[in-house]
Design an enzyme around this catalytic site. Structure first.
Site, mmCIF file in Angstrom:
data_model
loop_
_atom_site.group_PDB
_atom_site.id
_atom_site.type_symbol
_atom_site.label_atom_id
_atom_site.label_comp_id
_atom_site.label_asym_id
_atom_site.label_seq_id
_atom_site.Cartn_x
_atom_site.Cartn_y
_atom_site.Cartn_z
ATOM 1 N N LYS A 43 0.848 -1.243 0.084
ATOM 2 C CA LYS A 43 -0.134 0.104 0.099
ATOM 3 C C LYS A 43 1.095 1.286 -0.133
ATOM 4 O O LYS A 43 0.484 2.466 -0.287
ATOM 5 C CB LYS A 43 -1.012 0.093 1.251
ATOM 6 C CG LYS A 43 -1.966 -1.274 1.093
ATOM 7 C CD LYS A 43 -2.846 -1.014 2.399
ATOM 8 C CE LYS A 43 -3.617 -2.268 2.565
ATOM 9 N NZ LYS A 43 -4.305 -2.232 3.709
ATOM 10 N N GLY A 44 2.120 1.175 0.185
ATOM 11 C CA GLY A 44 2.999 2.276 0.634
ATOM 12 C C GLY A 44 3.104 3.320 -0.574
ATOM 13 O O GLY A 44 3.723 4.485 -0.482
ATOM 14 N N GLU A 100 8.049 1.838 -5.961
ATOM 15 C CA GLU A 100 8.109 1.514 -4.603
ATOM 16 C C GLU A 100 8.383 2.772 -3.631
ATOM 17 O O GLU A 100 8.863 3.580 -3.740
ATOM 18 C CB GLU A 100 9.057 0.460 -4.337
ATOM 19 C CG GLU A 100 9.346 0.224 -2.860
ATOM 20 C CD GLU A 100 8.193 -0.759 -2.299
ATOM 21 O OE1 GLU A 100 7.177 -0.418 -2.169
ATOM 22 O OE2 GLU A 100 8.536 -1.809 -2.023
ATOM 23 N N ASP A 104 14.472 -1.129 1.212
ATOM 24 C CA ASP A 104 15.083 -1.185 2.678
ATOM 25 C C ASP A 104 16.117 -2.319 2.729
ATOM 26 O O ASP A 104 17.044 -2.040 2.255
ATOM 27 C CB ASP A 104 13.864 -1.338 3.830
ATOM 28 C CG ASP A 104 14.199 -1.338 5.285
ATOM 29 O OD1 ASP A 104 15.235 -1.981 5.519
ATOM 30 O OD2 ASP A 104 13.425 -0.689 5.914
ATOM 31 N N LYS A 132 17.107 2.993 1.530
ATOM 32 C CA LYS A 132 17.949 3.018 2.964
ATOM 33 C C LYS A 132 19.249 1.934 2.556
ATOM 34 O O LYS A 132 19.031 0.720 3.161
ATOM 35 C CB LYS A 132 16.905 2.622 3.826
ATOM 36 C CG LYS A 132 17.308 2.978 5.406
ATOM 37 C CD LYS A 132 16.203 2.257 6.304
ATOM 38 C CE LYS A 132 14.942 2.940 6.058
ATOM 39 N NZ LYS A 132 14.000 2.281 7.328
ATOM 40 N N PHE A 153 12.830 4.690 11.075
ATOM 41 C CA PHE A 153 11.704 4.026 10.857
ATOM 42 C C PHE A 153 11.019 5.153 10.249
ATOM 43 O O PHE A 153 10.621 6.011 11.040
ATOM 44 C CB PHE A 153 11.247 3.214 11.781
ATOM 45 C CG PHE A 153 9.869 2.679 11.151
ATOM 46 C CD1 PHE A 153 10.082 1.268 10.466
ATOM 47 C CD2 PHE A 153 8.785 3.230 11.169
ATOM 48 C CE1 PHE A 153 8.916 0.676 10.033
ATOM 49 C CE2 PHE A 153 7.515 2.368 10.692
ATOM 50 C CZ PHE A 153 7.697 1.174 10.229
ATOM 51 N N VAL A 154 10.572 5.468 9.065
ATOM 52 C CA VAL A 154 9.818 6.515 8.777
ATOM 53 C C VAL A 154 8.537 6.478 8.271
ATOM 54 O O VAL A 154 7.984 5.242 7.775
ATOM 55 C CB VAL A 154 10.718 7.333 7.254
ATOM 56 C CG1 VAL A 154 12.116 8.039 7.800
ATOM 57 C CG2 VAL A 154 10.737 6.251 6.296
ATOM 58 N N ASP A 160 3.604 3.876 6.275
ATOM 59 C CA ASP A 160 2.802 3.617 7.490
ATOM 60 C C ASP A 160 3.561 2.908 8.750
ATOM 61 O O ASP A 160 4.528 2.331 8.547
ATOM 62 C CB ASP A 160 1.672 2.908 7.270
ATOM 63 C CG ASP A 160 1.940 1.475 6.939
ATOM 64 O OD1 ASP A 160 0.976 0.628 7.971
ATOM 65 O OD2 ASP A 160 2.841 1.234 6.505
#
Length: 177
Positions: A43-44, A100, A104, A132, A153-154, A160
């Site tokens: 969903k990001g 995306e 990460d 990252k 963690f953003v 989210d």
């Protein structure tokens, strides 16, 4: 959500908008005279992708794919990627850009790259708003990157924590008290 956190401002809305315009221009220049098929990772990426497609000046189609590697209320990935919803069109002979929110560990993108490349696209590239590299566990690299960030963690702008904070117009670091 319990009030045991605070948000530390990290990337301003205006800086995100400027970077999305730059990415759209680069993609448009790279694919001038071609057509694109953008695949958003849910969903990001949906907010980023919505803004990005409005900045791309070549004909394009969009679709979405949904995967998960997080379990429950955690900021750590499980390392196991599960396909929740696949795209609805063939990719054969199409210029595919996987969109995306953040690269990460790279495990999710590595999984998706393998999954989509076997469908024989004409070309395949990755566009990520955030990268990252400190957390990388898989050998994967995005061709289009908005911002390279440290291991924090953003949240915000689609990203989210347990379903919360996607609606924030800027990106913040989530800190727990």
């Amino acid at each position: 959500m319990k009030e045991n956190y605070y948000l530390e401002p990290f990337i301003k809305k205006e800086d995100i908008q400027k970077k999305v315009k730059e990415l759209g221009k680069m993609i448009s220049e790279d694919y001038r005279g071609e057509e694109l098929f953008l695949v958003g990772v849910l969903k990001g990426s949906w907010i980023f992708m919505a803004d990005l497609v409005r900045e791309i000046e070549v004909p394009l189609e969009v679709s979405f794919i949904s995967v998960s590697s997080y379990v429950g209320e955690t900021t750590k990935t499980s390392g196991v990627v599960r396909l929740l919803c696949d795209i609805d069109k063939p990719l054969s002979n199409k210029n595919v850009i996987l969109v995306e929110d953040i690269v990460d560990t790279g495990l999710t993108l590595s999984y998706l790259k393998k999954l989509l490349e076997v469908r024989k696209p004409k070309s395949f590239k990755i566009c990520a708003l955030l990268d990252k590299p400190e957390r990388r566990m898989a050998d994967i690299k995005a061709e289009y990157v908005g911002f390279t960030i440290p291991d924090e963690f953003v949240v915000g702008y689609g990203l989210d924590y347990n379903g919360y904070f996607r609606n924030l117009p800027e990106i913040s670091i989530l800190r727990f008290k």
